[in-house]
Write a protein that holds these residues in place. Structure first.
Motif, PDB file in Angstrom:
ATOM      1  N   PHE A 216       0.973  -1.292   0.042  1.00  0.00           N
ATOM      2  CA  PHE A 216       0.055  -0.146   0.116  1.00  0.00           C
ATOM      3  C   PHE A 216       0.835   1.253  -0.153  1.00  0.00           C
ATOM      4  N   ILE A 217       2.169   1.244   0.288  1.00  0.00           N
ATOM      5  CA  ILE A 217       3.073   2.101   0.567  1.00  0.00           C
ATOM      6  C   ILE A 217       3.765   2.583  -0.750  1.00  0.00           C
ATOM      7  N   LYS A 218       4.304   1.687  -1.505  1.00  0.00           N
ATOM      8  CA  LYS A 218       4.769   1.878  -2.802  1.00  0.00           C
ATOM      9  C   LYS A 218       4.349   2.622  -3.770  1.00  0.00           C
ATOM     10  N   GLY A 219       4.686   3.808  -4.145  1.00  0.00           N
ATOM     11  CA  GLY A 219       3.986   4.766  -5.232  1.00  0.00           C
ATOM     12  C   GLY A 219       2.888   5.477  -4.605  1.00  0.00           C
ATOM     13  N   ILE A 220       2.719   5.497  -3.427  1.00  0.00           N
ATOM     14  CA  ILE A 220       1.379   5.786  -2.727  1.00  0.00           C
ATOM     15  C   ILE A 220       1.036   7.441  -3.101  1.00  0.00           C
ATOM     16  N   ALA A 221       2.273   8.014  -3.588  1.00  0.00           N
ATOM     17  CA  ALA A 221       1.911   9.552  -4.167  1.00  0.00           C
ATOM     18  C   ALA A 221       1.232   9.606  -5.237  1.00  0.00           C
ATOM     19  N   VAL A 249       9.220   2.411   1.992  1.00  0.00           N
ATOM     20  CA  VAL A 249       9.235   3.877   1.466  1.00  0.00           C
ATOM     21  C   VAL A 249      10.365   3.918   0.881  1.00  0.00           C
ATOM     22  N   GLU A 250      10.102   4.254  -0.777  1.00  0.00           N
ATOM     23  CA  GLU A 250      11.594   4.163  -1.767  1.00  0.00           C
ATOM     24  C   GLU A 250      11.768   5.579  -2.162  1.00  0.00           C
ATOM     25  N   ASN A 251      11.011   6.700  -1.872  1.00  0.00           N
ATOM     26  CA  ASN A 251      11.161   7.904  -2.682  1.00  0.00           C
ATOM     27  C   ASN A 251      10.803   9.073  -1.675  1.00  0.00           C
ATOM     28  N   ALA A 252      11.135  10.048  -2.248  1.00  0.00           N
ATOM     29  CA  ALA A 252      10.748  11.426  -1.289  1.00  0.00           C
ATOM     30  C   ALA A 252       9.493  11.756  -1.346  1.00  0.00           C
ATOM     31  N   GLN A 253       8.985  11.675  -2.501  1.00  0.00           N
ATOM     32  CA  GLN A 253       7.382  12.046  -2.896  1.00  0.00           C
ATOM     33  C   GLN A 253       6.660  11.149  -1.974  1.00  0.00           C
ATOM     34  N   ASP A 254       6.856  10.015  -1.885  1.00  0.00           N
ATOM     35  CA  ASP A 254       6.003   8.809  -1.070  1.00  0.00           C
ATOM     36  C   ASP A 254       6.152   9.240   0.627  1.00  0.00           C
ATOM     37  N   ALA A 255       7.387   9.570   0.836  1.00  0.00           N
ATOM     38  CA  ALA A 255       7.707   9.874   2.118  1.00  0.00           C
ATOM     39  C   ALA A 255       7.137  11.235   2.472  1.00  0.00           C
ATOM     40  N   ALA A 256       6.856  12.352   1.794  1.00  0.00           N
ATOM     41  CA  ALA A 256       6.311  13.451   1.980  1.00  0.00           C
ATOM     42  C   ALA A 256       4.735  13.270   2.272  1.00  0.00           C
ATOM     43  N   VAL A 257       4.253  12.496   1.332  1.00  0.00           N
ATOM     44  CA  VAL A 257       2.664  12.222   1.398  1.00  0.00           C
ATOM     45  C   VAL A 257       2.422  11.672   2.563  1.00  0.00           C
ATOM     46  N   LEU A 258       3.320  10.543   2.969  1.00  0.00           N
ATOM     47  CA  LEU A 258       2.858   9.740   4.077  1.00  0.00           C
ATOM     48  C   LEU A 258       2.964  10.839   5.352  1.00  0.00           C
ATOM     49  N   THR A 259       4.084  11.545   5.345  1.00  0.00           N
ATOM     50  CA  THR A 259       4.404  12.411   6.386  1.00  0.00           C
ATOM     51  C   THR A 259       3.074  13.404   6.684  1.00  0.00           C
ATOM     52  N   GLU A 260       2.407  13.667   5.328  1.00  0.00           N
ATOM     53  CA  GLU A 260       1.331  14.921   5.565  1.00  0.00           C
ATOM     54  C   GLU A 260       0.055  13.953   6.124  1.00  0.00           C
ATOM     55  N   MET A 261      -0.120  12.862   5.788  1.00  0.00           N
ATOM     56  CA  MET A 261      -1.292  12.059   6.168  1.00  0.00           C
ATOM     57  C   MET A 261      -1.397  11.600   7.665  1.00  0.00           C
ATOM     58  N   GLY A 262      -0.079  11.712   8.336  1.00  0.00           N
ATOM     59  CA  GLY A 262       0.081  11.658   9.714  1.00  0.00           C
ATOM     60  C   GLY A 262       0.624  10.375  10.082  1.00  0.00           C
ATOM     61  N   ILE A 263       1.389   9.871   9.205  1.00  0.00           N
ATOM     62  CA  ILE A 263       1.993   8.533   9.899  1.00  0.00           C
ATOM     63  C   ILE A 263       2.988   8.804  10.696  1.00  0.00           C
ATOM     64  N   ASP A 264       3.511   7.922  11.684  1.00  0.00           N
ATOM     65  CA  ASP A 264       4.354   8.416  12.648  1.00  0.00           C
ATOM     66  C   ASP A 264       5.833   8.005  12.268  1.00  0.00           C
ATOM     67  N   CYS A 265       6.097   6.774  11.564  1.00  0.00           N
ATOM     68  CA  CYS A 265       7.412   6.474  11.208  1.00  0.00           C
ATOM     69  C   CYS A 265       7.619   6.031   9.839  1.00  0.00           C
ATOM     70  N   LEU A 266       8.514   6.008   9.192  1.00  0.00           N
ATOM     71  CA  LEU A 266       8.989   5.662   7.771  1.00  0.00           C
ATOM     72  C   LEU A 266      10.026   4.834   7.649  1.00  0.00           C
ATOM     73  N   GLN A 267      10.031   3.624   6.940  1.00  0.00           N
ATOM     74  CA  GLN A 267      11.083   2.567   6.886  1.00  0.00           C
ATOM     75  C   GLN A 267      11.153   2.226   5.275  1.00  0.00           C
ATOM     76  N   GLY A 268      12.438   2.158   4.945  1.00  0.00           N
ATOM     77  CA  GLY A 268      12.614   1.766   3.460  1.00  0.00           C
ATOM     78  C   GLY A 268      13.933   2.166   2.970  1.00  0.00           C
ATOM     79  N   TYR A 269      14.315   1.814   1.573  1.00  0.00           N
ATOM     80  CA  TYR A 269      15.686   2.089   0.758  1.00  0.00           C
ATOM     81  C   TYR A 269      15.895   3.568   0.690  1.00  0.00           C
ATOM     82  N   TYR A 270      14.616   4.453   0.792  1.00  0.00           N
ATOM     83  CA  TYR A 270      14.932   5.809   0.516  1.00  0.00           C
ATOM     84  C   TYR A 270      15.722   6.400   1.701  1.00  0.00           C
ATOM     85  N   PHE A 271      15.787   5.730   2.843  1.00  0.00           N
ATOM     86  CA  PHE A 271      16.655   6.224   3.936  1.00  0.00           C
ATOM     87  C   PHE A 271      17.741   5.357   4.013  1.00  0.00           C
TER      88      PHE A 271
END
Length: 290
Positions: A216-221, A249-271
């Protein structure tokens, strides 16, 4: 002399088996190939256990509010094959997860994680386990020995159980939580959304963390449907006072969208990719920041 139809079919079948090197009784070359591959994988893991060729790879789980800060690390079991290649769990766990070898791997992963926590007092670490290990003598003895030896370990340990595994024996999972949470141990429901969790179990479980499956996360943006589903899962977690983690979480766009949605933490190759040699493993001064 002529063969009748039945005799002819028998001869042809035997001939095909010899050509494909298929064991008697198997008429499907693909099934045979899969079984041989699984057998080879099982033997590789057994050899790795026997010769102590297992280790953990560590991947940071970042705080969504500040992508420079680590909330905790996840320890991911790896084995080494005869050539010294490091093999990730996804390449062998499906084959061994319901076997005695799978339980042994769980014990080794737990031991490596507990030793890392013991040697690094500022570390917070999650370790994967399966419900198959609940009640397994070696696993139980291992965790209780470390928890009794160092009271701070429980407060820094997170046990991750996949959604599908938890649903096989929900009552046993709940009992394990009752036993270990007084030591401060946290529990994470891993791969949420990939299985079939009955919502009614949420009131019986005491999961502290909800890890949303990467599907559900990959390409969520760029995927409105996945955003809607992820928002629903975040809402469930909030209702039950659970910390949320987005996996893969694999890219900056997905990370930004998830942060805006209120997710608490992010894990993935982007980091960061998982690594068997994190800096803090040999330098205790380098800590997780939470």
């Amino acid at each position: 002399m002529y063969l009748d139809n039945e005799e002819c079919n028998t001869v042809v079948s035997q001939f095909k088996r010899r050509l494909a090197d298929i064991a008697p009784g198997s008429e499907n070359p693909l099934s045979y190939a899969v079984s041989q591959r699984d057998k080879s994988t099982l033997e590789m893991v057994k050899d790795a256990i026997e010769y102590k060729q297992t280790l953990l790879a560590y991947q940071p789980v970042m705080r969504a509010g500040d992508h420079s800060k680590v909330a905790f690390f996840e320890g991911l079991i790896r084995v080494m094959d005869a050539t010294g290649r490091v093999i990730p769990a996804r390449d062998f766990m499906p084959v061994i997860e319901n076997t005695e070898t799978g339980r042994q791997i769980d014990v080794l992963a737990l031991r490596a994680g507990l030793l890392a926590l013991q040697d690094n007092p500022g570390l917070r670490l999650s370790i994967n386990m399966s419900a198959r290990s609940i009640g397994y003598k070696s696993w139980n003895q291992m965790i209780r020995r470390f928890l009794n030896r160092d009271k701070t370990i429980g407060e820094r340990l997170i046990l991750e159980i996949t959604e599908s595994s938890a649903m096989t024996v929900p009552e046993l999972v709940a009992d394990l939580m009752d036993e270990l949470q007084p030591f401060g141990v946290c529990f994470a429901l891993d791969d949420f959304g990939a299985g079939h969790t009955a919502i009614r179990y949420f009131k019986d479980f005491y999961f502290d963390i909800l890890k949303i499956d990467g599907e559900f996360i990959k390409g969520i943006a760029d995927n409105a449907d996945n955003r809607a589903l992820t928002a629903a899962m975040i809402s469930i977690a909030e209702h039950f006072n659970m910390l949320t983690v987005a996996e893969f979480v694999e890219n900056a766009q997905d990370a930004a969208v998830l942060t805006e949605m209120g997710i608490d933490c992010l894990q993935g190759y982007y980091f960061s990719a998982p690594t068997t040699r994190p800096s803090w493993l040999h330098n205790p001064a380098v800590r997780a920041s939470g």
